[in-house]
Design an enzyme around this catalytic site. Structure first.
Site, PDB file in Angstrom:
ATOM      1  N   LYS A 142      -1.921  -2.023  -9.703  1.00  0.00           N
ATOM      2  CA  LYS A 142      -1.948  -0.892  -8.777  1.00  0.00           C
ATOM      3  C   LYS A 142      -3.245  -0.122  -8.988  1.00  0.00           C
ATOM      4  CE  LYS A 142       0.466   3.370  -7.545  1.00  0.00           C
ATOM      5  NZ  LYS A 142       1.618   4.237  -7.846  1.00  0.00           N
TER       6      LYS A 142
ATOM      7  N   LYS B 154       0.841  -1.189   0.000  1.00  0.00           N
ATOM      8  CA  LYS B 154       0.000   0.000   0.000  1.00  0.00           C
ATOM      9  C   LYS B 154       0.875   1.237   0.000  1.00  0.00           C
ATOM     10  CE  LYS B 154      -4.038  -1.956   2.363  1.00  0.00           C
ATOM     11  NZ  LYS B 154      -4.986  -1.817   3.496  1.00  0.00           N
ATOM     12  N   GLY B 155       0.383   2.286  -0.678  1.00  0.00           N
ATOM     13  CA  GLY B 155       1.096   3.547  -0.718  1.00  0.00           C
ATOM     14  C   GLY B 155       0.139   4.700  -0.580  1.00  0.00           C
ATOM     15  N   GLY B 156       0.688   5.919  -0.682  1.00  0.00           N
ATOM     16  CA  GLY B 156      -0.135   7.103  -0.507  1.00  0.00           C
ATOM     17  C   GLY B 156      -1.152   7.296  -1.613  1.00  0.00           C
TER      18      GLY B 156
ATOM     19  N   GLY C  34      -2.420   4.545  -3.617  1.00  0.00           N
ATOM     20  CA  GLY C  34      -3.202   3.380  -3.968  1.00  0.00           C
ATOM     21  C   GLY C  34      -2.649   2.103  -3.390  1.00  0.00           C
ATOM     22  N   THR C  35      -3.286   0.998  -3.753  1.00  0.00           N
ATOM     23  CA  THR C  35      -2.917  -0.329  -3.258  1.00  0.00           C
ATOM     24  C   THR C  35      -2.505  -1.208  -4.429  1.00  0.00           C
ATOM     25  OG1 THR C  35      -4.534  -0.102  -1.469  1.00  0.00           O
ATOM     26  CG2 THR C  35      -3.716  -2.318  -1.938  1.00  0.00           C
ATOM     27  N   VAL C  36      -1.479  -2.027  -4.201  1.00  0.00           N
ATOM     28  CA  VAL C  36      -0.977  -2.931  -5.232  1.00  0.00           C
ATOM     29  C   VAL C  36      -1.430  -4.351  -4.917  1.00  0.00           C
ATOM     30  CG1 VAL C  36       1.053  -3.808  -6.433  1.00  0.00           C
ATOM     31  CG2 VAL C  36       1.022  -1.449  -5.593  1.00  0.00           C
TER      32      VAL C  36
ATOM     33  N   ASP D 182      10.647  10.375  -6.580  1.00  0.00           N
ATOM     34  CA  ASP D 182      10.280   9.556  -5.417  1.00  0.00           C
ATOM     35  C   ASP D 182      11.126   8.286  -5.369  1.00  0.00           C
ATOM     36  OD1 ASP D 182       8.936   9.134  -3.068  1.00  0.00           O
ATOM     37  OD2 ASP D 182       7.171   8.230  -3.995  1.00  0.00           O
TER      38      ASP D 182
END
EC number: 2.7.11.-
Length: 813
Positions: A524, A504-506, A508-510, A619
């Site tokens: 993603k 999970k990231g800022g 979305g979700t993978v 990033d």
């Protein structure tokens, strides 16, 4: 028997000669207008004086001759230094062989000794019922020419029967002129029958386009892609000039195999294009293997016309010999013109040339009279080809006449009348004693100019707003053409209703998923938040323009309502962050760490220098580096990426991009310098320090209450030879040197001032080079506060905020 053999041999020789020989035109006329004697130009071609048989009967009254006052740079004496100048309508009449001919008109807009100033000349040109030029001004055309030139050649292709009537008509109260006239015959239906396969593909329809024998053309562009200028005498018999494509912004690598033999065929005989065109090419990426770049070629044309786009190809690289090794798609005006182009398969083998013809209509949708026609060559990603690239040898763009037989662009808004022939008796003398008439005229003219200016400004603003509004939609349309698009229901099936979360990231979700062919993929899914469309466009735009062993491959996307998803290759070993966490308690394999660091550097080097449009990631961190089965690193997650031209040294950002602990100081505060691709260099340095354990010691030191600035203790440890915090006691001397090299490279990368950091191509050299060649950089001394970062930063992974804040003062330089 012997007679039959001799006959067959003679036929074979004649056919072979026809294939390999240049064209021999039946008609070649070169007239040096206004000159009194025959002359030879710089290339050895003979120019003759105008014959009285081809001049109008009113020669003396309708025209006069003059010599240019001076010879500008790049202007040859023949045919440009003499001119025939027309007071009234004037017609040349040339006897020609039936068929189609090249008509070339030569202009040198300058001052002439007679007092005539060609800069102020406006006129029209017609030939056999076709309008070639209307209200034409040679000087403005020269000023806008690419590449810049002081003279001009206008080339047309005209169908003729037995006579060519060429008429010059000056605009009212003005004069017309011409310096040279050239007429050259050409092979039958040379530009109307289609490409080497006799097909003329219509990019806007499934039905092939047809060009009849009564069509006239104007040659708009003729480019030797990847090569130099091919002058008229070096053409294949038709005296065409091929310009280099260098002036059109192409940056792909050039293919030029010295002495390569071009094998012309009956389908592509030698007169189609000269040897120099097919012997050189340009790869649309910067490497012949495992690299890909969506390259746009933008060529200025006139709106409101159909165009013939002829593309020339020839595979000359020795390693490309089989069908399937290089396959690409062709797009014209963002429309799929040909999905699969395999030059080897289509032509019949290596070093065999071929050419393809396409038709496209360019309208006024852009709001411009002279828009740019876009040409893209895009490698197919879903094929097992060896070279993910595209190749191009030559381009020809020809404009077709409209239904009125017109080839001239729409009239510009000029205060010049074009409706009648000038005549002294029709000129109205000035009115004496009535100054108010002049005042009224000036007021009216001023008002018209002011109103026109206002309308133009409003149109430009509307067009800018429309472009901004449609930018996202246009990008998605392009993605649909280049990539596989999935609907949301398909994503649910691929991921088994999103049952297997990978991370999970800022944004979305993978999820892990499987395609119908069994291939494992990463899906993603972006959060359904307002504004995420920009992140989606950023990521797909960036990833779709890349193909490199150290960049994650994009396989498809979903753009359905508010649903946004990206489908990419799945990497079993997960992220570099997971790899570091799993190995914290173990002595790391230095060779593996070094290989990962080098691979990441090469991936960033490709993003910064290998793509036509530079990509700055913004990033770079362990969570965004994925590892395959062989621990080959791949840069992923382009949600914060920014595309920019390579010549842009400083970037403009309206927000702070990155993750705390890896953000370059200039991204947070401009007091440290301008934002550029060097921001990725800083993040890379911090990432490598993470890999070798330096960031772990930062946390330990900070937790113990020490306020030591971590580069200081790294310098101190390096001086004392204490590196056990990184490598432990089991490391050998060779690995020790590798780790020390990684430390030194990192310290150079995290310099506070961006200008002090090496670019990524230099970083790759440093990592690959010798330890002895590296020096310890000066100690940095500038800090950045935790509060400043937290107030301005947009975290790419919100879950890291708490952890990174604890060590911020030590980790941000």
């Amino acid at each position: 028997m012997n007679c039959n053999v001799l006959f067959l041999l003679s036929v074979l020789v004649s056919v072979t000669a026809g294939v390999t020989a240049a064209y021999h035109p039946t008609d070649v006329f070169l007239f040096n207008c206004g000159d009194t004697s025959n002359n030879v130009d710089n290339s050895g071609r003979n120019w003759t004086v105008e014959s009285r048989q081809i001049l109008s009967s009113n020669l003396v009254n309708a025209s006069f001759t003059s010599e240019a006052s001076y010879q500008k740079a790049g202007v040859s004496r023949i045919p440009y230094m003499k001119a025939r100048i027309f007071r009234s309508e004037f017609t040349y009449s040339f006897p020609v062989t039936p068929g189609s001919i090249f008509l070339r008109l030569y202009f040198y807009p300058t001052q002439y000794k007679s007092g005539f100033d060609a800069v102020n000349s406006f006129f029209s040109v017609k030939v056999n019922g076709f309008t070639l030029l209307r209200n034409f001004n040679a000087d403005s055309t020269v000023q806008a020419s690419i590449p810049l030139s002081n003279s001009l050649i206008k080339e047309f292709i005209i169908p003729v029967h037995q006579t060519l009537n060429l008429t010059f008509t000056p605009s009212k109260n003005l004069l017309a002129f011409v310096n040279g006239i050239e007429i050259v015959s050409m092979p039958d239906r040379f530009y109307s029958k289609g490409g080497f396969d006799n097909v003329l593909r219509n990019v806007s329809s499934d039905v092939d386009f047809q060009i009849d024998n009564s069509t006239a053309f104007e040659s708009v562009h003729r480019l030797n892609v990847g090569g130099q200028i091919v002058n008229e005498v070096d053409d294949s018999g038709m005296f065409r000039r091929w310009l280099s494509d260098d002036s059109f912004g192409n940056s792909g690598s050039i293919v030029n195999v010295p002495g390569v033999k071009i094998n012309y065929t009956e389908k592509t005989p030698a007169y189609v294009a000269p040897y120099d065109v097919y012997a050189t090419s340009r790869l649309m990426g910067n490497s012949s293997n495992l690299m890909f770049n969506l390259t746009g070629m933008f060529l200025t044309v006139d709106a409101g016309y159909n165009y013939l786009v002829r593309l020339h190809f020839c595979e000359t690289l020795p390693q490309v010999t089989k069908a399937g090794q290089r396959v690409f798609s062709i797009f014209v005006e963002d429309k799929m013109a040909k999905k699969e182009t395999d030059v080897i398969r289509l032509s019949g083998g290596p070093r065999i040339p071929m050419y393809l013809d396409f038709s496209v209509y360019v309208g006024f949708e852009s709001g411009m009279i002279q828009p740019e026609l876009r040409l893209d060559l895009v490698p197919l990603k879903d094929t097992n080809q060896t070279y993910y690239d595209a190749i191009l040898s030559g381009v020809e763009i020809l404009k077709l006449n409209d239904s009125d037989g017109n080839l001239a662009r729409p009239n510009p808004e000029l205060l010049v009348s074009t409706d009648s022939t000038p005549d002294d008796s029709n000129v109205t003398p000035p009115i004496k004693g009535k100054p108010h008439v002049l005042v009224i005229i000036l007021i009216v003219v001023g008002s018209v100019i002011g109103l026109a200016t206002f309308i133009v400004i409003i149109m430009l603003l509307i067009r800018q707003m429309k472009r901004k509004k449609n930018k996202k939609e246009n990008s998605v349309i392009m993605f649909k053409l280049l990539l596989k698009q999935y609907i949301y229901a398909e994503l649910k099936k691929i991921t088994k209703s999103f049952s297997h979360t990978v991370g999970k990231g800022g944004f979305g979700t993978v999820y892990r998923g499987n395609l119908s062919n069994g291939r494992t993929v990463a899906v993603k899914v972006l959060k359904d938040l307002k504004g995420n469309g920009d992140d989606f466009i950023n990521e797909v735009t960036s990833m779709s323009q890349t193909s490199h062993v150290n960049i994650v491959s994009l396989l498809g996307f979903c753009y359905e309502g508010s649903k946004r998803a990206i489908i990419s290759e799945f990497l079993e070993h997960g992220s570099l962050d997971q790899f570091i966490s799993r190995n914290k308690s173990l002595t790391p394999n230095v060779t593996t760490l070094y290989g990962i660091a080098l691979g990441i550097a090469r991936g960033l080097e490709y993003l910064h220098y290998g793509c036509k449009t530079r990509i700055v990631h913004f990033d770079i961190k362990p969570q965004n580096i994925l590892l395959d089965d062989n621990f080959c690193p791949k840069v992923a997650d382009f949600g914060l990426a920014k595309l920019c031209e390579k010549r842009e040294s400083i970037l403009s950002l309206i927000d702070t991009r990155g993750t705390i602990g890896y953000i370059a100081p200039e991204v947070v505060s401009r007091m440290y310098g301008g934002i550029s691709h060097k921001s990725d260099v800083y993040s890379y340095g911090m990432l490598v320090l993470d890999m070798i354990g330096a960031r772990n010691k930062v946390e330990t030191t900070t937790c113990n209450g020490s306020t030591a600035y971590f580069p200081d203790w790294i310098y101190k440890d390096l001086e004392n030879g204490d590196q056990t915090w990184i490598i432990g006691d089991e490391i050998n001397e060779e690995d020790n040197k590798i780790v020390k090299k990684m430390i030194l490279v990192s310290l150079w990368c995290i310099r506070p001032c961006p200008s002090d950091r090496p670019p990524m191509n230099k970083v790759v050299e440093m990592i690959e080079g010798s330890l002895d060649a590296l020096e310890l950089p000066p100690k940095p001394s500038r800090h950045i506060s935790t509060e400043l970062v937290l107030e301005s930063s947009s975290l790419s992974d919100g879950q890291e905020a708490e952890k990174q804040t604890q060590t911020l003062d030590s980790t941000i330089i």
